[in-house]
Scaffold this active site. Structure first.
Site, PDB file in Angstrom:
ATOM      1  N   ALA A  71       0.806  -1.217   0.000  1.00 31.79           N
ATOM      2  CA  ALA A  71       0.000   0.000   0.000  1.00 31.79           C
ATOM      3  C   ALA A  71       0.842   1.273   0.000  1.00 31.79           C
ATOM      4  O   ALA A  71       0.671   2.162  -0.835  1.00 31.79           O
ATOM      5  CB  ALA A  71      -0.938  -0.004   1.200  1.00 31.79           C
ATOM      6  N   ARG A 113       3.093  11.564 -10.434  1.00 31.34           N
ATOM      7  CA  ARG A 113       2.119  12.602 -10.806  1.00 31.34           C
ATOM      8  C   ARG A 113       2.739  13.995 -10.726  1.00 31.34           C
ATOM      9  O   ARG A 113       2.386  14.894 -11.486  1.00 31.34           O
ATOM     10  CB  ARG A 113       0.891  12.530  -9.899  1.00 31.34           C
ATOM     11  N   ALA A 151      10.578  -7.875  -1.889  1.00 29.94           N
ATOM     12  CA  ALA A 151      11.014  -9.262  -1.686  1.00 29.94           C
ATOM     13  C   ALA A 151       9.878 -10.258  -1.904  1.00 29.94           C
ATOM     14  O   ALA A 151      10.126 -11.441  -2.156  1.00 29.94           O
ATOM     15  CB  ALA A 151      11.584  -9.420  -0.275  1.00 29.94           C
ATOM     16  N   SER A 203       0.929  -4.320  -4.106  1.00 23.94           N
ATOM     17  CA  SER A 203      -0.302  -3.530  -3.995  1.00 23.94           C
ATOM     18  C   SER A 203      -1.536  -4.390  -3.743  1.00 23.94           C
ATOM     19  O   SER A 203      -2.581  -4.183  -4.342  1.00 23.94           O
ATOM     20  CB  SER A 203      -0.496  -2.708  -5.284  1.00 23.94           C
ATOM     21  N   CYS A 263      -6.367  -6.563   3.997  1.00 21.99           N
ATOM     22  CA  CYS A 263      -7.641  -6.533   4.731  1.00 21.99           C
ATOM     23  C   CYS A 263      -8.712  -7.393   4.067  1.00 21.99           C
ATOM     24  O   CYS A 263      -9.702  -7.749   4.706  1.00 21.99           O
ATOM     25  CB  CYS A 263      -8.132  -5.097   4.860  1.00 21.99           C
ATOM     26  N   ASP A 284       3.442   0.696   7.407  1.00 26.10           N
ATOM     27  CA  ASP A 284       3.472  -0.102   8.634  1.00 26.10           C
ATOM     28  C   ASP A 284       4.835  -0.163   9.298  1.00 26.10           C
ATOM     29  O   ASP A 284       4.959  -0.651  10.418  1.00 26.10           O
ATOM     30  CB  ASP A 284       3.001  -1.526   8.343  1.00 26.10           C
ATOM     31  N   ASN A 305      -1.515   4.232   2.973  1.00 26.34           N
ATOM     32  CA  ASN A 305      -1.741   4.964   1.726  1.00 26.34           C
ATOM     33  C   ASN A 305      -1.532   6.460   1.905  1.00 26.34           C
ATOM     34  O   ASN A 305      -0.922   7.125   1.063  1.00 26.34           O
ATOM     35  CB  ASN A 305      -3.155   4.690   1.209  1.00 26.34           C
ATOM     36  N   TYR A 318     -31.280  13.472   7.356  1.00 24.13           N
ATOM     37  CA  TYR A 318     -32.348  12.750   8.052  1.00 24.13           C
ATOM     38  C   TYR A 318     -33.427  12.295   7.067  1.00 24.13           C
ATOM     39  O   TYR A 318     -33.913  13.070   6.245  1.00 24.13           O
ATOM     40  CB  TYR A 318     -33.017  13.613   9.123  1.00 24.13           C
TER      41      TYR A 318
END
Length: 548
Positions: free
Chosen positions: A10, A21, A33, A38, A42, A279, A301, A421
């Site tokens: 990620a 970009r 490795a 990507s 999860c 991470d 990300n 609502y």
């Protein structure tokens, strides 16, 4: 400019995409490795349970796709084994051919992620014991289930992945047992909220062993510290992860107190031209400003995009996180954001705690109760954290609360939100709005709250407290606070004279609304020290059961 990124899940791919970009001329290379890039960690439980039909769905991007779209070179099965930070060189090993090459960089980014924690248990290397982290892990588990047709599964650990796998393996027809070292599931929840999840797991047929450890694994069973022997055909290790910092430590990159790489708001490490994202890196709390470690794909990300922008002369900065998370446990959703009660107390806040039990939408259209636990700072009035458990509408409420905390909202601000609502989606006074109202009144001491724990502690000390159950007698006779007297709302004005206005008084109903109404009446009649029981009798009875 030559950018080398170590890791391409990620965070790493996000760095590359944003850098490209911003800068078409940069040379961008990723070394990974692993076999896959990507991919959605999860999503793994949902493939194993059959909700995701094809494993390839979790790996929508390939190295060739990135090359074509972003002109980025990704080398899978290539491990960076050594870094010379002074000469800006890396040594890379092709894991398939064992060939070694040297590469140079202007900018180096660590996106090495996290590695699963493997507990030191005898038999942990048995062929029916699996980690859950990579696509390769996932394929191996799926193949084992198809080949061996296991009937009984043991899951060690009760965090997000552990609970998701409990759901999915149960749905796949296995008998599932969760073994958890601590006294409740989901470490980031407070115990009183985690108990609701535990009840639901048991209701769905999952066996749950808390305050328990696996000490040995063999082909037929696992053995626990307390002496239990539990039959099992497959064992899943869901014991958490730790940041993959080995290479970073070797090159002299500073680690933070969480054990992950320390970075500033621009994702820069202590070494020039070296960044860390995802991470492997620390983040920091929006609320306290202190470093925290929450390995989530959404955070990875975000950090990757920030680093990619900074590297190419952009102005993005990391603004911190709340550790917001949500998990589905069968037909229950569990969300949390910000500080829990324990964390808020440890940080030195004088807190107000509300348990708000309200339907997610109009009850006449099938709305079911959601339980909101909200924590606020009495001094500033700011919202500090929220936990929600319910079957419907949890996701949108937790996101509203996360937004409010991020922008440093006070609890009084929640009432003024112009929320959408319509009866199929909400109630006229949304649970978010009610949460703000109740907390504001409690902080301003107009309508003070008392939690089940606080009430129990005061009663056990022998304090003289008059407790009033404001429900109908039929409900009162089913369950109640021990020692409470039953005075329904319709009778309170005439019977108030039978009460002592000088004594501390607690009112309650099922969820809190009627108890609050009686609290208002008694306050206007001169009762000076009066509380509404947070979450009402439903929350009180849940609290009692959580202690058993």
């Amino acid at each position: 400019m030559k950018i080398i990124i170590i890791g391409s899940v990620a965070a790493g791919t996000s760095v590359a995409a944003k850098a490209r970009r911003n800068n078409e001329k940069a040379e961008i290379t990723l070394y990974n490795a692993d076999y896959d890039i990507s991919y959605s960690i999860c999503g793994i439980p949902y493939f194993l349970g059959g909700e995701v039909e094809e494993l390839e769905t979790l790996t929508p991007r390939s190295a060739a796709w990135f090359k074509k779209r972003y002109n980025v070179d990704i080398f899978t099965r290539h491990e960076v084994t050594k870094i010379d930070a002074e000469q800006k060189r890396v040594i890379v090993k092709n894991l398939d051919t064992n060939e070694v090459k040297e590469d140079i960089y202007d900018i180096l980014v660590f996106a090495t992620g996290a590695t699963p924690i493997t507990p030191t248990i005898s038999g942990v290397d048995e062929e029916h014991v699996f980690q859950v982290r990579t696509i390769q892990n996932t394929a191996a588990i799926d193949q084992f289930i198809k080949r061996s047709e296991p009937k009984k599964a043991i899951i060690i650990g009760a965090g997000y992945i552990g609970l998701e796998l409990a759901e999915q393996l149960t749905n796949r027809g296995l008998d599932v047992t969760i073994v958890q070292r601590s006294n409740h599931v989901m470490p980031h929840l407070d115990k009183d909220m985690a108990f609701r999840v535990e009840e639901h797991l048991v209701k769905k047929g999952v066996a749950l062993l808390l305050n328990e450890e696996v000490t040995a694994i063999n082909k037929e069973e696992v053995q626990t510290k307390s002496g239990k022997a539990i039959a099992s055909d497959i064992v899943i290790l869901a014991t958490g992860v730790r940041p993959n910092t080995r290479l970073a430590k070797e090159v002299g990159i500073k680690l933070g107190h969480t054990g992950a790489i320390a970075v500033n708001h621009k994702m820069q490490t202590n070494l020039p031209d070296i960044y860390a994202v995802g991470d492997v890196a620390e983040s920091y709390s929006v609320i306290t400003g202190k470093a925290i470690y929450r390995p989530l794909g959404s955070t990875a990300n975000k950090m990757g995009r920030i680093a990619g922008d900074v590297i190419t002369d952009g102005s993005l900065e990391h603004r911190g996180i709340l550790g917001t998370g949500i998990v589905r446990v069968f037909d229950l959703a569990v969300g949390q954001t910000g500080l829990n009660e324990k964390e808020a107390i440890e940080e030195g806040y004088d807190i107000e705690v509300l348990h708000n039990v309200k339907p997610s939408r109009a009850e006449y259209l099938g709305g079911k109760d959601i339980v909101i636990k909200a924590i606020a700072d009495k001094e500033s009035g700011k919202l500090l954290g929220v936990q929600i458990v319910g079957e419907d509408g949890v996701d949108k409420r937790i996101d509203v609360f996360a937004t409010a905390i991020t922008f440093k909202a006070k609890v009084q601000d929640l009432f003024h939100l112009d929320l959408a609502y319509a009866p199929p989606f909400s109630t006229t006074k949304d649970p978010v709005m009610y949460t703000g109202m109740a907390l504001q009144n409690a902080i301003e001491k107009k309508n003070k709250l008392i939690t089940p724990k606080e009430l129990e502690e005061r009663l056990l000390k022998g304090e003289a407290i008059q407790v009033i159950d404001t429900r109908a007698s039929k409900q009162y006779n089913v369950s109640k606070v021990e020692g409470a007297i039953n005075i329904p709302l319709g009778d309170i004005r005439t019977k108030a004279k039978e009460l002592n206005p000088e004594l501390p008084t607690v009112t309650y109903c099922n969820g809190g609304v009627t108890g609050n109404a009686v609290q208002n009446i008694l306050r206007n009649l001169g009762f000076s020290d009066i509380y509404n029981l947070s979450g009402g009798n439903k929350n009180y009875q849940s609290y009692l059961k959580s202690k058993q």
